[in-house]
Design an enzyme around this catalytic site. Structure first.
Site, PDB file in Angstrom:
ATOM      1  N   GLY A   1      40.011  46.674  38.831  1.00  9.48           N
ATOM      2  CA  GLY A   1      41.147  47.575  38.709  1.00  9.48           C
ATOM      3  C   GLY A   1      42.459  46.811  38.713  1.00  9.48           C
ATOM      4  O   GLY A   1      42.564  45.692  38.207  1.00  9.48           O
ATOM      5  N   SER A   2      43.466  47.398  39.327  1.00  4.14           N
ATOM      6  CA  SER A   2      44.825  46.869  39.223  1.00  4.14           C
ATOM      7  C   SER A   2      45.056  45.564  39.974  1.00  4.14           C
ATOM      8  O   SER A   2      46.117  44.947  39.799  1.00  4.14           O
ATOM      9  CB  SER A   2      45.823  47.921  39.712  1.00  4.14           C
ATOM     10  OG  SER A   2      45.839  49.031  38.836  1.00  4.14           O
ATOM     11  N   THR A   3      44.118  45.127  40.806  1.00  4.50           N
ATOM     12  CA  THR A   3      44.296  43.805  41.411  1.00  4.50           C
ATOM     13  C   THR A   3      44.348  42.721  40.334  1.00  4.50           C
ATOM     14  O   THR A   3      44.998  41.694  40.507  1.00  4.50           O
ATOM     15  CB  THR A   3      43.165  43.476  42.410  1.00  4.50           C
ATOM     16  OG1 THR A   3      41.901  43.489  41.723  1.00  4.50           O
ATOM     17  CG2 THR A   3      43.124  44.485  43.549  1.00  4.50           C
ATOM     18  N   PHE A   4      43.690  42.970  39.198  1.00  6.04           N
ATOM     19  CA  PHE A   4      43.673  42.005  38.097  1.00  6.04           C
ATOM     20  C   PHE A   4      45.051  41.883  37.437  1.00  6.04           C
ATOM     21  O   PHE A   4      45.311  40.930  36.707  1.00  6.04           O
ATOM     22  CB  PHE A   4      42.617  42.408  37.064  1.00  6.04           C
ATOM     23  CG  PHE A   4      42.367  41.384  35.993  1.00  6.04           C
ATOM     24  CD1 PHE A   4      41.735  40.187  36.289  1.00  6.04           C
ATOM     25  CD2 PHE A   4      42.781  41.614  34.683  1.00  6.04           C
ATOM     26  CE1 PHE A   4      41.501  39.236  35.298  1.00  6.04           C
ATOM     27  CE2 PHE A   4      42.553  40.666  33.674  1.00  6.04           C
ATOM     28  CZ  PHE A   4      41.906  39.469  34.000  1.00  6.04           C
ATOM     29  N   LYS A   5      45.925  42.843  37.702  1.00  4.62           N
ATOM     30  CA  LYS A   5      47.266  42.788  37.115  1.00  4.62           C
ATOM     31  C   LYS A   5      48.036  41.548  37.559  1.00  4.62           C
ATOM     32  O   LYS A   5      48.956  41.113  36.862  1.00  4.62           O
ATOM     33  CB  LYS A   5      48.051  44.050  37.471  1.00  4.62           C
ATOM     34  CG  LYS A   5      47.533  45.304  36.774  1.00  4.62           C
ATOM     35  CD  LYS A   5      48.242  46.557  37.262  1.00  4.62           C
ATOM     36  CE  LYS A   5      47.694  47.798  36.562  1.00  4.62           C
ATOM     37  NZ  LYS A   5      48.247  49.054  37.117  1.00  4.62           N
TER      38      LYS A   5
END
Length: 501
Positions: free
Chosen positions: A221-225
């Protein structure tokens, strides 16, 4: 001699020759295998004649050997129980050993070449030779906070993992996989009891034997951002650069429409990169990913550790728990061209992107440590049976430098803002500057979303003291906020434990 007798004689000589050749083959090539086989009863008895060394953390024994009255003189016991099971593993009589028990078996058993002087000394003194002692980097307080936090999470989640590292050294401060298991029955001298316990764990659909912290790969999810943001910063974007956003976005080539978690997140046509990170703007990062391009995005992920096939966690030398490689996927059409829709989905940590909890901790640790990612390790020290000689002390070393100190500083500032003003507020605790990034990842049309948090803590001087990743599988609504809460307690516990620092 008549013909039939000659034929019998030839056959007998051939059979004798084959028997002789097989005997020599066994002696020359198979002797060690048979001598050390788990099924060799004499080997088992001999192995248990020597007291096995302790596995310890912070001065507390987590694996010990107790004297018995049976043929096997010592019984392996695990006072740490399920809390440390996935770190230590277990040492059974007939089953395969796992974890630190397997990785440091020769030293613990006292048969390592390093301990030859101790064995010679014991021959002259008449003392009983024992195994060496393995001291781990684990912080007892952080491990307890991780174990209790996962077990008693407010979302009722049954599966998850947590990893905490010292960003400056790579020392593992906590490593917990949920659900866990009690290793004590597996070490029983009653092999029927041990086999029954193993079969029970192995057949449990929840998978308690699986080390989810190191072996489970899930969409982050958004941790990859933060990986996407790193690539953007290196491409000339700054935290104050305005990037395209909006309430929804759909690739020009078609595909699914990407929206934000709620309509109030970045509905305007443009937002700064700082705002996009703080509020976790999906539409902004999807378009940013397309701007960066698939190859640049995949390369930056590789620089952070994605696609590494040979990473292990244990001794800083050879061996250790194997870590499953994290992946970004191909991000391309069948004809080999970039799939813009897939790229947009990948940039928000979906599509084929998969990450281990350890990889999440390594990302936040590198950001906190000025861009230097240290090699993770569990074994801090190897001590002689009498504890007078130090045979090994971990000397931290850099694994890679995925970003420059300037880019790391910008990422750090944005992650700090996430905790101060954005979705990661639950991770904050007094006396330390905390940064992080939440992540909510779809796990399937019929399943609840995974909840993620990666983050770090800095002391009053800006020195990084802990980096963490927590994942709650299929946590549903509020899962990432709960992961952030648990992560904050793990880091707070790590910095309160001098052994963990």
């Amino acid at each position: 001699m008549n013909a039939p007798l000659r034929r019998v004689g030839v056959v007998a000589m051939v059979l004798f020759g084959l028997l002789f050749a097989n005997l020599n083959w066994v002696q020359a090539y198979k002797a060690d295998e048979y001598r050390t086989s788990d099924y060799n009863g004499r080997v088992q008895v001999a192995e248990y004649d020597r007291k096995r060394g302790n596995i310890e953390a912070g001065g507390t024994a987590l694996a010990t050997s107790q004297a018995t009255d049976g043929n096997l003189k010592y019984l392996r016991t695990y006072p740490g129980g399920a809390e440390y099971a996935h770190v230590i593993g277990y040492k059974p009589v007939n089953l395969g050993d796992t974890g630190i028990e397997r990785l440091e078996n020769d030293f613990l058993a006292g048969t390592s070449d390093q301990l030859i002087a101790d064995r010679v000394k014991d021959m002259f003194t008449g003392d009983e030779s024992g195994g060496g002692n393995v001291l781990l980097s684990i912080s007892k307080n952080a491990q307890k906070a991780a174990y209790d936090g996962l077990r008693n999470n407010n979302n009722g989640v049954k599966r998850g993992a947590a990893v905490a590292l010292d960003p400056r050294t790579g020392a593992v401060q906590a490593l917990v996989s949920m659900p866990s298991f009690d290793p004590n029955p597996l070490a029983s001298h009653d092999t029927s009891e041990a086999s029954a316990a193993y079969n029970k764990y192995e057949q449990d659909p929840a998978g308690p034997l699986k080390n989810r912290a190191l072996a489970e790969v899930l969409p982050p999810g958004s941790t990859f951002k933060m990986v996407v943001a790193a690539a953007a910063l290196e491409d000339g974007v700054t935290p104050q650069t305005r990037i395209p956003a909006g309430s929804s976005w759909r690739a020009s080539t078609g595909g699914n429409t990407i929206t934000n978690a709620v309509p109030s997140i970045c509905p305007q046509s443009e937002v700064t990169l700082m705002t996009a990170v703080t509020d976790s703007c999906n539409t902004g990062f999807a378009q940013l990913g397309v701007r960066i391009g698939a190859e640049a995005l995949k390369e930056k992920a590789r620089q952070f550790g994605f696609d590494q096939e040979d990473l292990t966690v244990g001794h800083l030398g050879e061996g250790g728990h194997r870590v499953a490689p994290s992946r970004t996927g191909d991000i391309q059409n069948p004809d080999g061209g970039t799939d813009e829709a897939a790229l947009g989905q990948s940039a928000i940590g979906q599509r084929d992107v998969r990450m281990t909890p350890l990889q999440g901790a390594l990302i936040s640790a590198a950001v906190a440590n000025g861009g230097a990612q240290m090699r993770p390790y569990l074994v801090q020290q190897l001590l002689a049976p009498d504890r007078t000689t130090d045979y090994y002390t971990a000397r931290p070393r850099e694994l890679r430098q995925p970003v420059s100190s300037k880019v790391a500083g910008d990422l750090r500032d944005m992650m700090v803002n996430v905790v101060r003003e954005g979705t990661g507020r639950n991770a904050a605790f007094d006396g330390y500057t905390v940064g992080g990034k939440t992540g909510t990842a779809q796990s399937g049309p019929q399943n609840a979303d995974h909840g993620w948090f990666i983050g770090f803590a800095l002391d009053s001087k800006g020195t990084p003291v802990s980096a963490v990743c927590v994942v709650l599988e299929e946590a549903g609504s509020g899962g990432s906020a709960e992961a952030a809460r648990i992560a904050g307690r793990i880091m707070r516990a790590a910095v309160s434990d001098s052994g963990g620092r």
